[in-house]
Design an enzyme around this catalytic site. Structure first.
Site, PDB file in Angstrom:
ATOM      1  CB  CYS A   1     -10.669  52.789 -16.099  1.00  0.00           C
ATOM      2  SG  CYS A   1     -10.730  54.565 -15.769  1.00  0.00           S
TER       3      CYS A   1
ATOM      4  CG  HIS B   1     -13.898  54.965 -18.587  1.00  0.00           C
ATOM      5  ND1 HIS B   1     -13.701  54.164 -17.488  1.00  0.00           N
ATOM      6  CD2 HIS B   1     -14.000  54.129 -19.661  1.00  0.00           C
ATOM      7  CE1 HIS B   1     -13.685  52.898 -17.875  1.00  0.00           C
ATOM      8  NE2 HIS B   1     -13.860  52.852 -19.186  1.00  0.00           N
TER       9      HIS B   1
END
Length: 637
Positions: A50, A305
């Site tokens: 990510c 994330h």
């Protein structure tokens, strides 16, 4: 270094299988989903990538970077197909980055893959998969790109856009001698702990002075002795694009562990850097910057994330929030109510349907369904007796309706303009410098109104998912476990050309346009094949004119195989669609048509159930694959 997280081959088709396939029709691999209403493409997460996706999207939405990269042609970079030739000089990294950007801009899929790009970096070892820091990756990526572009006209691409200079000075209080040292930077790292926001951090770094006094003196080279002095830093050269890394992660020496700083840390949408610069005599516009990207980290210091908020500078995406969608639905309902009060002939009805169609064109077989949805009655019931079959009626009005070359689609004929392109990814893509062409994906853009007063809009790009946000949502990332981690500013002086607005094809090389043409055509083909294989049912049509009735059953007057017409139709369509398709196949049919489920038995063909209710879904009435349908007038054979 980056483990095996990049070991995934790029493919237009995923390996996901859904449900159970029929034995006669094996289920195909499901092709990737097309873009959603935002018309922007996400990037697949290959497992902890990510951070890479967020940085690549930021570079993509930096138009000046993107266009500088696209300006490098095959004569400088080589061709990917030659990468295995021993004597060929192929600069794989910029070529793969060009290709990825073209896919993100033009390929009609929900998310692109970064596998080919990361393989070009050599990030395909067998180390354990782990997540990495996006600030570190930013420097690694720029370094790899710079190395790959040595000897080309793009050798200074990174420096031209991101390079700045900080000057550190120490001034002797006695002889006024200035000791000076320059530092180059591609990004600035600023403190978060104990600081209220970005402007305070910059003030501490480039306005506040540090003093050497008392027991902490400075040895002056000119005086050749320990003296009092002042130390300061200033921004000597400002880059067009300013990247700022926030020091969210710190080390607690008492607990001997790392931790993430989650306190409130503000940053402005616009910032004036004049107070932090060495030269301050220029116009204010030289120091003004605008925020256009915020990379956000959610989680703690040992994992989490990344996703990114991005300002759509070229207005490539469709921006629409839920409340505005609700308003559009209400407006449409109001228009439908007004239309229902009007008594319209079929010409006005069909023109109205096609004019409201977002794509300005529609499959002929679906036009009857649209009529049913709009007026609550099918063409066959209301108009066929007076005006004939729908397709014939459209063909009899060529001054109003125009068919596509394959006659599968119909649209309103416009003066001086053809409503159909060669295909949805055809000639338009091959003419990158024509400003007024319809874009390749214009068929799938919903009717959405831009708030022109608000300017460019913001999107949240979270791996494969893209959704619109409001500018004020950025304030939510000032603090907490989910908070801003990197900030990207662009000089306010940088203006985009009008022809770049809403035009994803702008400045893309023709060979990449052609490649995306072919890829989109392949995607369409595979989606059609998948849709047909997984939703189509085969029906066997028996015409009453081919049968006679005796001994309590129907018997064919022709050999069995010659007396049956096969029809394939989507099980998600309605009975009205089926009836319309049958009428189109049997244009010689006159009078009423009744459809009855039939079953061949040794004694003959027996009728069981009359199919009635044009609004009913075929799958819902239990019409199975391979069913036999008898066509007659409902009274006699």
């Amino acid at each position: 270094m980056f483990g095996d997280l990049f070991e995934e081959d790029f493919s237009f088709i995923s390996n996901n299988h859904c449900g159970k396939a029929k034995k006669s029709k094996p289920r195909d691999s499901e092709p990737p989903a097309p873009r959603d209403f935002t018309n922007l493409s996400g990037i697949k997460n290959q497992g902890g990538t990510c951070y890479l996706n967020s940085l690549l999207q930021t570079l993509l939405f930096t138009p000046e970077f993107r266009e500088a990269l696209f300006s490098l042609g095959p004569e400088e970079l080589g061709i990917l197909d030659d990468s295995n030739k021993p004597d060929a000089k192929v600069r794989i990294i910029p070529l793969q980055l060009q290709r990825l950007f073209a896919q993100l801009l033009l390929l009609d899929q929900q998310a692109a893959s970064t596998t080919d790009l990361t393989d070009s970096f050599g990030w395909n070892s067998n180390e354990e998969m782990r997540q990495h820091d996006v600030q570190e990756l930013n420097r690694i990526l720029f370094s790899a790109l710079e190395t790959s572009l040595v000897g080309t006209s793009g050798h200074d691409l990174i420096n031209r856009l991101y390079h700045g200079i900080v000057v550190n000075q120490i001034v002797c209080k006695e002889c006024k001698n200035i000791s000076e040292r320059q530092e180059d930077f591609l990004d600035l790292t600023v403190a978060v702990k104990g600081v209220a926001g970005l402007e305070e951090a910059l003030w501490n770094m480039y306005v506040e002075e540090e003093y050497f006094e008392n027991e902490n003196l400075y040895r002056c080279g000119a005086c050749d002795k320990l003296v009092e002095a002042s130390k300061s830093a200033k921004l000597r050269k400002l880059p067009p694009f300013l990247t700022i890394s926030l020091l969210r992660f710190n080390f607690d020496f008492e607990k001997c562990e790392r931790y993430k700083e989650t306190s409130c840390y503000t940053f402005p949408i616009q910032i004036n850097l004049r107070p932090f610069c060495e030269q301050t005599e220029m116009d204010d516009s030289e120091y003004m910057y605008e925020l256009f990207s915020v990379i956000i980290h959610k989680g703690g210091c040992y994992g989490g994330h990344y996703h990114v908020y991005i300002k759509d500078v070229d207005e490539l995406g469709n921006w629409q929030l839920q409340e505005e969608e609700d308003r559009l639905i209400e407006d449409k309902a109001s228009r439908d109510t007004e239309n229902a009060k009007e008594v319209e002939n079929p010409l006005a009805v069909l023109k109205g349907i096609l004019s409201e169609e977002e794509r300005k064109q529609i499959v002929v077989d679906q036009l009857g369904q649209k009529l049913l949805e709009k007026k609550g009655v099918s063409w066959n019931k209301k108009y066929r007796k007076q005006y004939g079959a729908l397709r014939k009626y459209l063909q009899n009005h060529p001054q109003i309706f125009q068919f596509s070359p394959d006659e599968n689609k119909v649209g309103l004929k416009e003066k001086g303009k053809l409503p159909f392109n060669s295909d949805s990814q055809g000639q338009d893509l091959q003419s990158p410098h024509r400003k007024n062409d319809v874009q390749w994906n214009s068929e799938k853009k919903p009717t959405m109104l831009r708030d022109s007063s608000a300017g460019c809009h913001w999107f949240d790009l979270n791996d494969s998912k893209v959704q619109p946000i409001k500018e004020k949502d950025i304030e939510k990332q000032f603090q907490g476990k989910e908070s801003a981690y990197m900030l990207f500013y662009r000089k306010s002086q940088l203006k985009r050309p009008p022809e770049a607005r809403g035009n994803p094809r702008y400045r893309i090389p023709e060979h990449l346009l052609n490649e995306m043409n072919a890829a989109n055509t392949e995607l369409q083909k595979k989606r059609a094949e998948y849709d047909s294989a997984n939703h189509g049912i085969d029906l066997h049509l028996h015409l009453s004119s081919w049968y006679k009735f005796h001994n309590g059953a129907l018997h064919p007057s022709l050999p069995w195989k010659e007396g049956v017409v096969d029809l394939t139709i989507d099980r998600r369509k309605t009975l009205g669609d089926l009836r319309q398709s049958v009428f189109q196949m049997l244009e010689s049919w006159e009078g009423d048509m009744v459809l009855s489920i039939a079953k061949p038995l040794p004694a003959g063909l027996h009728l069981y159930q009359i199919l009635d209710g044009d609004e009913l879904i075929l799958d819902g009435i239990g019409l199975a694959d391979g069913a036999d349908i008898f066509l007659w007038n409902g009274k006699e054979v």
